[in-house]
Scaffold this active site. Structure first.
Site, mmCIF file in Angstrom:
data_model
loop_
_atom_site.group_PDB
_atom_site.id
_atom_site.type_symbol
_atom_site.label_atom_id
_atom_site.label_comp_id
_atom_site.label_asym_id
_atom_site.label_seq_id
_atom_site.Cartn_x
_atom_site.Cartn_y
_atom_site.Cartn_z
ATOM 1 C CG ASP A 99 -2.082 -0.919 1.112
ATOM 2 O OD1 ASP A 99 -2.104 -1.704 0.130
ATOM 3 O OD2 ASP A 99 -2.958 -0.888 1.992
ATOM 4 C CG ASP A 100 -0.004 3.761 2.102
ATOM 5 O OD1 ASP A 100 -1.182 3.735 1.698
ATOM 6 O OD2 ASP A 100 0.326 3.580 3.303
ATOM 7 C CG HIS A 150 -4.422 2.808 -1.254
ATOM 8 N ND1 HIS A 150 -5.321 1.999 -0.593
ATOM 9 C CD2 HIS A 150 -3.576 3.286 -0.286
ATOM 10 C CE1 HIS A 150 -5.036 1.995 0.702
ATOM 11 N NE2 HIS A 150 -3.992 2.775 0.917
ATOM 12 C CG HIS A 154 -3.982 7.406 2.126
ATOM 13 N ND1 HIS A 154 -4.259 7.352 3.477
ATOM 14 C CD2 HIS A 154 -3.529 6.172 1.793
ATOM 15 C CE1 HIS A 154 -3.987 6.146 3.939
ATOM 16 N NE2 HIS A 154 -3.541 5.399 2.933
ATOM 17 C CG HIS A 251 2.256 -0.308 4.519
ATOM 18 N ND1 HIS A 251 1.966 -1.252 5.483
ATOM 19 C CD2 HIS A 251 1.142 0.459 4.377
ATOM 20 C CE1 HIS A 251 0.720 -1.063 5.920
ATOM 21 N NE2 HIS A 251 0.201 -0.036 5.268
#
Length: 734
Positions: A99-100, A150, A154, A251
């Site tokens: 993620d991210d 995603h 955010h 991540h």
């Protein structure tokens, strides 16, 4: 630089009696450049600072509305076309999700480890990071990984409107299209967890996401690598029990991920030996790929977006360098001005300081005049009150308002009028020089008034035979308006502090047209006044330096000039000054390589003039641009403090300059507003001058409109300023 008023006849009127109102190109083009730079900076801040992100973790809420089969089901939730289905990953299959990202430091390392162990994964990327690092997304796709959405910024979607959710998805897809030419149908909400953590706040969002054609992917194994618990602990938490399949949350962005990379390098071979396969999502589910190619207008829109983001980063980097340059120049200039102005003041005002034997012989005062009917009487009367013997030569440069007749009607001794067809200010001054009787020549503008002691103070430096020219102290007489007060600050702080500094450095760049004096023999040696540039005063001063003469500053030789009283008039004046200065610098560029005493100006003066008068003012608005950027995108408090610090430095210099000139400090109240508004005007003027110079354009002189509000000095030596509706205003003679 003091007031310059070059004379030309009036421009012919347009045939159309009702001209259309258009934005002048001189304003439009520089303004568009400034707006474009601002837009690039705002885009950069928007992509980098995540201004729309709320970064709030959703609190616990009820689960009454969430179906049990979702709470008890797998990590893949399908709500497309009215379905309510959950899907689990088959046994001995693991889907690694990151993620991210993408992150420029850690994502490549993660990709390297995956490639090393022949494993595939899913990267849930944000639109902001994708926009900044599109090459990493392209690498993900090329190496067989899947990419999921995603959101763009955010945020916690549980607290967003449907319109905001749509925007987050569409911007995320736009970034994917531009980065890799793809569209994805899998989505992971920010701050999501296991399926059994779904609640009444997040479930409606999941349902809505399904109506847009997306599979929602959460996880059922969390490595908690963001806590940095250690490599062994990350591996333990990421490993499913009993050979079951799982979606593992990791991540690749958001901080230091070296433990994640190390854990991954051990985790992959260990579980592969246990019979696990590491696939992307659709491989693990034996489903069609989640990625589809984008073409047509959507592809080009994405590419345009990625290009603009890249351009904004590049332009911002250049602007940061520019800000550093202007910061260094501003600080250097302030330090030099403060130190050298103090040295100059002490030198000039100490007891016993003299240039040489007192200069008492008469001088010739040249007054070029073109349509100065409203001002010329005040100008001549101020000269008649001079404490030094003078002859006054008024050169009427083809005036159409009766300027010459006004002077002749005054019937004053030692005042002569010389008439000529309109030929411009340099020609008028040369005509006056040819008719002058004395060896010292004082030049002034037809809209300027002298104090009784001005001529005496101005000519005393000629007691030193090395002095060829003297700059006087030009002051704004009409300072009662805001724009007049701003120019008053500029004259006292900028021009006169500069002249003190340049005097100490022996490289004075400009003898102001409003108040200057020359040795006749020096003028004749350099060929008199030239019309090669629009800044004849700067041109002649540089020529004096190159001929080996000293040019000095007489601070007590005060002259009061009428400054422009409208933005349009100020624009015209400063445009000529800026463009003329560039012309003069270019004309005298060979001074850079000249040797001997005459080369000092080329080695010191010309570079300083170029930096402080051409480069620094062009970059100065970056201070305000980054102020706006910092206020919007942060850190707001530090940005405001930094800007106030710059303003404090400027205020200190201004206060010191006002003290040296014995001016009242009350006008400095408008300094902050001047720094915000006036600087932008000067920027646009200078940018316009650069454009004119680079495109080879020609600039014509335009006559400034005068009002004659500055009258001859009174008994205290300070000029009076009459009101504009006074009955003493002289009408132009027909």
């Amino acid at each position: 630089m003091a007031s310059r008023t070059r004379r030309h006849g009036p421009a012919p009127r347009a045939r159309d009696s009702s001209p259309r109102r258009r934005v002048p190109m001189r304003l439009l083009l520089p303004s568009l450049v400034l707006v474009a730079l601002m837009a690039m900076l705002m885009l950069r801040g928007y992509v980098h600072s995540e201004i729309l992100a709320d970064h709030r973790v959703r609190p616990e809420a009820a689960t009454d509305k969430v179906p049990e089969k979702i709470l008890d089901g797998g990590p893949v939730i399908d709500t497309r076309s009215g379905r309510t289905t959950s899907i689990s990953v088959p046994d001995h299959r693991l889907v690694l999700t990151f993620d991210d990202g993408p992150d420029p430091t850690w994502t490549p390392k993660v990709l390297d480890v995956l490639k090393k162990h022949h494993a595939h994964a899913v990267f849930f990327v944000t639109g902001t990071m994708t926009s900044r690092y599109p090459e990493l997304v392209r690498r993900m796709v090329a190496e067989g990984h899947e990419v999921g959405l995603h959101t763009f910024n955010h945020p916690d979607l549980s607290y967003q409107s449907k319109k905001r959710i749509d925007w987050e998805l569409s911007q995320n897809q736009l970034a994917l299209a531009g980065a890799a030419g793809i569209r994805s149908s899998i989505f992971r909400p920010p701050y999501s967890s296991f399926a059994d953590a779904m609640d009444d706040k997040s479930w409606p969002v999941t349902q809505y996401i399904g109506t847009k054609g997306y599979l929602t992917v959460v996880n059922n194994t969390d490595s908690e690598d963001w806590r940095k618990p250690g490599v062994d602990e990350i591996i333990r938490r990421a490993t499913p029990h009993g050979g079951k399949g799982a979606i593992v949350l990791m991540h690749d962005s958001g901080g230091d991920r070296h433990q994640t990379v190390q854990a991954l390098d051990e985790f992959l071979p260990t579980l592969q030996k246990q019979g696990y396969e590491f696939d992307n999502l659709t491989e693990a589910l034996d489903a069609p790929s989640a990625l589809t190619k984008v073409s047509g207008i959507d592809l080009w829109k994405g590419k345009a977006w990625i290009f603009l983001v890249g351009a904004s980063d590049g332009i911002t980097s250049v602007m940061v360098v520019g800000l550093s340059v202007v910061g260094a120049l501003v600080i250097a200039r302030f330090v030099l001005m403060l130190l050298l102005s103090g040295v100059h003041a002490r030198r000039v005002r100490r007891r016993g300081f003299r240039w040489g034997p007192p200069v008492t012989e008469p001088v010739s005062v040249l007054v070029p005049a073109y349509n100065e009917a409203k001002c010329i009487e005040n100008t001549v009367r101020s000269l008649m009150a001079s404490e030094h013997p003078v002859e006054v030569i008024v050169v009427d440069d083809g005036s159409s308002d009766g300027t010459a007749r006004i002077v002749e009607a005054m019937g004053l001794p030692n005042v002569r009028v010389v008439r000529q067809l309109n030929a411009g200010k340099p020609a008028a001054l040369n005509r006056g020089l040819a008719n002058a009787r004395h060896d010292i020549i004082v030049m002034m503008d037809g809209d300027t008034v002298f104090e009784p002691a001005t001529v005496r103070e101005l000519v005393q430096p000629f007691g030193d035979p090395r002095v060829g020219a003297v700059a006087g102290n030009a002051k704004v007489g009409n300072r009662d308006s805001l724009i007049g007060a701003w120019q008053h600050i500029e004259y006292v702080m900028g021009f006169n502090l500069d002249r003190r500094m340049y005097d100490i450095l022996r490289c004075m760049p400009t003898i102001p047209g409003a108040v200057g004096a020359f040795r006749r023999s020096a003028l004749e040696r350099v060929g008199g006044m030239s019309d090669d540039t629009l800044a004849e005063d700067t041109d002649i001063t540089m020529a004096m330096h190159r001929d080996g003469w000293r040019v000095v500053y007489a601070e007590k030789a005060r002259a009061w000039t009428e400054a422009p009283e409208s933005v349009q008039q100020l624009w015209s004046q400063r445009y000529r000054w800026s463009y003329g200065t560039m012309q003069a610098i270019w004309k005298h560029r060979r001074a850079l390589v000249e040797r001997g005493p005459s080369g000092r100006f080329g080695r010191v003066g010309l570079p300083l003039v170029s930096l402080f008068m051409v480069v620094a003012p062009l970059l100065a608005p970056l201070i305000d641009v980054f102020l706006l950027y910092g206020v919007v995108f942060g850190p707001t408090q530090k940005t405001i403090v930094a800007w106030l610090g710059v303003l404090a430095i400027q205020a200190t210099c201004a206060a010191y300059a006002f003290r040296l000139d014995r001016e009242r400090m009350t006008h400095l109240i408008s300094l902050p507003l001047q720094q915000i508004l006036y600087r932008q005007l000067m920027y646009v003027v200078l940018l316009q001058s650069w454009i004119t110079a680079l495109t080879g354009g020609r600039l014509r002189w335009q006559k400034l409109r005068r009002t004659g509000v500055v009258e001859a000095p009174g008994a205290d030596g300070v000029p009076r300023q009459r009101t504009r509706n006074s009955s003493s205003d002289r009408r132009p003679v027909a």
